[in-house]
Write an enzyme that holds these catalytic residues in place. Structure first.
Site, short mmCIF file in Angstrom:
data_model
loop_
_atom_site.label_atom_id
_atom_site.label_comp_id
_atom_site.label_asym_id
_atom_site.label_seq_id
_atom_site.Cartn_x
_atom_site.Cartn_y
_atom_site.Cartn_z
N ASP A 125 -5.47 -12.61 8.71
CA ASP A 125 -5.45 -13.02 10.12
C ASP A 125 -4.08 -13.60 10.49
O ASP A 125 -3.53 -14.43 9.75
CB ASP A 125 -6.51 -14.10 10.38
N ASP A 181 -9.88 -10.28 4.50
CA ASP A 181 -9.02 -9.75 5.55
C ASP A 181 -7.81 -10.66 5.72
O ASP A 181 -7.70 -11.69 5.03
CB ASP A 181 -9.79 -9.59 6.88
N ASP A 240 -6.56 -8.83 11.45
CA ASP A 240 -6.87 -9.31 12.80
C ASP A 240 -5.62 -9.95 13.38
O ASP A 240 -5.03 -10.86 12.78
CB ASP A 240 -8.00 -10.34 12.77
#
Length: 519
Positions: free
Chosen positions: A355, A353, A443
């Site tokens: 961030d 992912d 995120d």
């Protein structure tokens, strides 16, 4: 990290150096500020020429830093050429720096000062900020250098290692990958069984091996090293003698491990849920669909985009995400700073992912911006899933409560999302025709400026490094550290910090740069 406020130093004649250009440096490549270059002649030898690499630094930040250097009397070239002697990079690992040098058609920077006509010396931004603070080029130290290969050393029986992972440097590319892979497989299997103690034991042993200055070739080299217990030593011995671990291989091939690993890779599925599905006889995503299991909204999105989300996120994906996020954030909050964290800040080229930390120099301006940011992204058709939570940071008193000593979650305003990210060429979908986009987990975390250094440290990782840093704080310094603050429960006071370096100083630790926190 962005350079902190630069002090004005007096020159030989007792006069202060001219102040820096009137712009505020940003810790992110997204700053909307820019600075005009100074055309004054450099005071330093014409043999020293700087080049600041824009990639990972950002255009506006590069412009600001170039202007700052010129105002200090440094020669800065806007284009790379053989005349460049010092190349400055930010958020770049040694391996990335070496690859950059190769792409320029040159050789990797050496350990000596660069000279015109020879290969430039590759430097981390810390050398630049140290030089700006001193008002002159500072001597190049080992901590400043990039592109220098990891030393390979023979590990003697008298070799010692600090007990805490936050006390030692752990590079991304270490000398014992096969050994640590076996240990981490057993750690993952233990975690999937809910045995956190056993999992932590294997992870600590793997972390020890990652920090060794050379390859482990004999079991006797483990003497005196921390956290290499009997079980881990047995696995290591088998790997050294046979080249494989029967236990680790058996785990990888087990029906339960494969099913649990598959289920926990679904966005929004934890160990408890995965274990329940396995006990019901489910083994695949097909089983999940056929049984018609009731899923949360997050899990539905995870299953819908499973093929994309299990595919590693590439650096090109990171840059594509950064562009759209920066544009949306700056549209909502001009002057905001957006900083990449997580494994990519530690030098990884692949991840699961992306961030980002979002902050603003004016405390309080950042509060409540995420709904508007996500609306902006949604209007562009980029949001496939989102879940936003408000800032629920506890009162200072709660820092002293027992729960704060073990809780690793922070309370920042944040958004867990899946974004539709364009790719330069059509991607390959597992089902259906090829498409030119990919689903990527992103995120977004919003932090007040006063808490930014703690958030940056906490969100950079690695997970084990952060666990060890908090354990060291608690056990050795009697302080409580989290992603919001550093608290002294005895004096009931907070220890402020303007940078990650200052947090390390509060704890009496040597500063470990992000690319060496891969514990």
């Amino acid at each position: 990290m962005a350079p902190g406020p630069l002090r004005r130093r007096k020159g030989p004649g007792g006069h202060a150096d001219p102040p820096p250009v009137p712009c505020s440096p940003s810790s992110s490549s997204s700053s909307s500020l820019s600075c005009s270059s100074s055309s004054s002649s450099p005071r330093w030898s014409s043999g020293l020429t700087l080049y600041l690499v824009e990639r990972r630094m950002g255009r506006s930040r590069r412009a600001f830093l170039s202007g700052l250097a010129r105002a200090k009397g440094f020669r800065v070239d806007d284009a790379y050429s053989p005349a460049v002697t010092h190349v400055v990079m930010e958020h770049t690992s040694a391996a990335q720096a070496a690859r950059w040098a190769q792409q320029q058609g040159g050789t990797q920077g050496g350990t000596q000062e660069g000279t015109q006509g020879g290969p430039p010396i590759l430097l981390d931004i810390t050398w630049f900020t140290d030089s700006m603070a001193a008002g002159r080029p500072v001597p190049v130290e080992g901590r400043h250098q990039l592109g220098v290969p990891l030393p390979s050393a023979e590990i003697g029986t008298d070799y010692s290692m600090p007990a805490y992972a936050c006390q030692r440097r752990t590079p991304l590319n270490h000398h014992n990958p096969r050994l640590t892979e076996a240990l981490e497989t057993l750690a993952e299997a233990a975690a999937l069984e809910g045995n956190e103690g056993r999992s932590l034991s294997f992870r600590r042993a793997a972390s020890t091996l990652k920090a060794l200055p050379g390859p482990l070739t004999r079991l006797s080299q483990l003497e005196g090293l921390p956290y290499c217990g009997a079980h881990s030593r047995g696995v290591i011995q088998e790997m050294l003698e046979d080249g494989a671990s029967r236990e680790a291989d058996g785990v990888r091939q087990s029906d339960r491990f494969r099913a649990m690993k598959l289920f926990t890779q679904i966005f929004g599925v934890g160990v408890k849920t995965a274990d329940g599905w396995y006990r019901e006889g489910l083994r695949t995503l097909g089983d999940l669909r056929e049984r018609g299991k009731k899923l949360t909204r997050m899990q539905e999105a995870g299953v819908r985009h499973y093929e994309d989300l299990k595919t590693p996120v590439e650096l090109s994906d990171v840059e594509a995400v950064r562009r759209v996020v920066e544009e949306a954030v700056l549209q909502v909050l001009p002057g905001a700073n957006i900083t990449l964290t997580g494994g990519f800040r530690r030098g990884k080229r692949h991840g699961h992912d992306v961030d980002f930390l979002i902050t603003h120099p004016e405390e309080g301006r950042e509060a409540g911006i995420l709904p508007n940011v996500m609306s902006c992204l949604e209007s562009q058709g980029l949001v496939l899933y989102q879940h936003t939570q408000e800032n629920h940071y506890c009162t200072p008193k709660a820092m002293a409560q027992p729960a704060s000593r073990t809780n690793t979650m922070d309370a920042f305003e944040r958004c867990f999302s899946i974004l539709r990210v364009s790719r330069p060429s059509p991607g390959v979908a597992s089902r259906g025709p090829p498409r030119d986009w990919k689903a990527v987990r992103v995120d977004l975390v919003v932090t007040p400026a006063s808490q930014f250094p703690f958030a940056l440290l906490g969100w950079t990782g690695s997970q084990h490094f952060e666990r060890e840093l908090r354990r060291f704080s608690r056990q050795e310094r009697k302080l409580i550290l989290n992603s919001h603050a550093l608290y002294n429960p005895e004096k009931k006071t907070f220890l402020p910090a303007a940078s990650e370096e200052e947090i390390f100083r509060h704890l009496g630790l040597e500063f470990i740069p992000p690319e060496e926190r891969n514990a």
